[in-house]
Design an enzyme around this catalytic site. Sequence first.
Site, PDB file in Angstrom:
ATOM      1  CD  GLU A 395      64.575  34.369  22.155  1.00 19.74           C
ATOM      2  OE1 GLU A 395      64.638  34.565  20.939  1.00 19.74           O
ATOM      3  OE2 GLU A 395      65.511  34.592  22.938  1.00 19.74           O
ATOM      4  CD  GLU A 468      67.886  30.718  24.063  1.00 20.62           C
ATOM      5  OE1 GLU A 468      68.519  31.523  23.356  1.00 20.62           O
ATOM      6  OE2 GLU A 468      66.834  30.170  23.709  1.00 20.62           O
TER       7      GLU A 468
HETATM    8  C1  GAL Z   1      67.862  33.131  21.108  1.00 23.96           C
HETATM    9  C2  GAL Z   1      67.075  31.956  20.538  1.00 23.96           C
HETATM   10  C3  GAL Z   1      67.953  30.785  20.206  1.00 23.96           C
HETATM   11  C4  GAL Z   1      69.185  31.233  19.486  1.00 23.96           C
HETATM   12  C5  GAL Z   1      69.899  32.214  20.348  1.00 23.96           C
HETATM   13  C6  GAL Z   1      71.230  32.646  19.805  1.00 23.96           C
HETATM   14  O1  GAL Z   1      67.193  34.311  20.930  1.00 23.96           O
HETATM   15  O2  GAL Z   1      66.090  31.566  21.446  1.00 23.96           O
HETATM   16  O3  GAL Z   1      67.243  29.858  19.441  1.00 23.96           O
HETATM   17  O4  GAL Z   1      68.829  31.811  18.285  1.00 23.96           O
HETATM   18  O5  GAL Z   1      69.080  33.357  20.500  1.00 23.96           O
HETATM   19  O6  GAL Z   1      71.906  33.372  20.763  1.00 23.96           O
END
Ligand code: GAL
Length: 754
Positions: A395, A468
């Site tokens: 990210e 994610e």
């Molecule tokens: C993302 C991140 C993860 C975690 C997640 C929580 O932005 O890559 O490590 O923090 O959010 O939803």
Amino acid sequence: MGMGMIMRSILAINNDWYYKSQYEQDMETSLELGGFERVNLPHANVELPYNYFDEKAFQIVSCYKYPLSLPKDCRGKVVYMHFEGVMTHASVYLNGSYAGEHKGGYTPFDIRLDELYNWELETNLITVVVDSTERSDIPPFGGQIDYLTYGGIYREVSIGIYDKVFIRNVKIETKNILKKSKALAIKLFVENLGNLQGKANVEVLLSERNGIEVHRNSFLVDLDEGVDECQIMLEDLQGIKLWDIDEPNLYELKLSLSIADVKDEYSCTFGFREACFTPEGFYLNNKKIKLRGLNRHQAYPYVGYAMPKRVQEKDADILKNELHLNLVRTSHYPQSKHFLNRCDELGLLVFEEIPGWQHIGNTEWKEVAKQNVKEMIERDWNHPSIILWGVRINESPDDDEFYEETNKVARELDSTRQTGGVRCIPNSRLFEDVYTFNDFVHDGVQPPLRSQREVTGLDRDVPYMVTECNGHMYPTKRFDQEERQMEHSLRHLRVLDAAYKNENISGLIGWCAFDYNTHKDFGSGDRICYHGVMDMFRISKFAAYAYSSQVAPEVEAVLEPVTYWARGERSIGGIIPLVVFTNCDYIEFQYGENEPKRIYPSSECYEGIPYPPAIIDFSVIKPEEAGSWGMIWKDAVIRGYFRDKLIVVKTLSEAPIPSDMLVEADDSLLSSAQKDATRVVVKLVDQYKNLLPFIDEIVKVSISGPVKLQGPSELVVKGGAIGFWVETLNIQGEAEITVESRILGQKSIRLSIE
Ligand code: GAL
């Protein structure tokens, strides 16, 4: 060991280290061991509470010492100390003299010892000063990160004793995978410290994992000074079985190298497979597979990262055999070799990435990140399970020069795998082979996923994967109320369904598998992100079944209604709609003495996923029955059928009362040779063995015999269950673990420690 033909010997040195959590001046040169405690590796520099702790507690500089006695006949040999992982910076000294150092907590490193070793001494003292502070010169640090990195020598250490010429590493590239006759290109990286020149003989033995010999050959290779790379080819390999997710066939390659009176032997495990992300999706051995995965942090309660082999392996088992995933992302760093080895054995695909979280540091920092790419790939390039290298800081914003570089490093080292780089900013520059994107668009209302072109901003399809979703959008505790759990489950299901429906999305990796400890700037204030589909003890929330129900019923029959089965738990009351995660052809629902009613999976609502849930609505159960307030409440039975055969039954109680305490260990046989551990799960259940989600209860754990409890011995049962781990102490024997509850009495289980 024959004269002059000494092969390498590798000695594990994980037991009986000396440890002091407080670094004091000149400790590296001091030979003093007074005031140090005895510890075994893997070791956490500080044992933490479950939650609500100060995350600065483990951000310390600590000191480890180890008295090393090498066998006398090793004099004249090359000796390296091999560290699997030290968080975050290690400086190594031998008898007070500096031997080397390493930056970065997730990759292995070697420190040469023989030049400093004093053969006149009975023992030589190794000192490792471990800096576990969040040093801004080392990834992932420099900004905020949503996880903890813990500290200490948290993975294994060994001593390697070699002749002057030895094989440092081997890369196996499989060729002609889809042809009958296959081939191998084997790259040997030979460390030639004896400056021997000329022809070395290399004998190659290829066998199946079970020992059956497949091929044997010998070659002559030219050796030069320094670290030398040479390649040999094995052609025309017949009868080779491919590695895939259903049949993870593994092969062993044994290499013996000899030159003059020097000999070395090296073996490695690998598999024959071809993995490819395309704009139309992901292919394994030319077969299209929709990737269904979750992100894994390698963290556990109390000991953080410092869990031994068995527990690392167990996570892979849980992901593959309980959650029925085919992919895991090692968010956000290279993980334990034991975890990866197990992924190879189980057929669980892996997306592995370098350490980092949103922040990119200065030039020096970026050099460490590039080094991380190299160390990750050189450690892991033979794992058939790994299908993608993550070469971006998770990210982070675009940084063209940096990411051009990380991709170049990866491709030069390993041209057989594609690169990805996880981003959350749409329209970011694509240097990688696969556009890997964290798509958090789904907030319960917005559509589950964006289209790939909306994200990439490109006018063509590219290989694309969602890495994610959900996570912080809807944190949910295993002991949260039913409505929240249902929405949590459905969000995972909706996104999964959308990923299945889109041909140009290779798959989905949800956030995340297990709850994890985190910094104060994230999570629920208690230093936990409740983002898992399982809790930190790896006990399922309902959302786990959104994933696990996607497996064929022949593998496991899944039937899990998202309910605590109570008239008044939900707002307004009732249990409608009742989502039943299942892979059955249909289910039958019976309320009280009513006639059972048949319900089919709701494929109109979920067109993508293989096994949509069955949803019970008011056409099945009348509002005047289970729906409304003021009527009698009854038991329900849900039966699941596959090919018209009853394969699974779940009974829900109208009046649950505490009926039993289930105490189960993952293993009954542990090892005393090295630190070993197993998990114990305690469940308080009703008459039908369903968890009692709101029970307020404390259980006491007592132990007799040679194991140690990790964490406290009085545990609060949450959502009807709690877990803990016990670890071995290098002592053989029988251990008894007794769990005592006020209302359900006590139960004991036994462990044998060999
Ligand atoms: C993302 C991140 C993860 C975690 C997640 C929580 O932005 O890559 O490590 O923090 O959010 O939803």
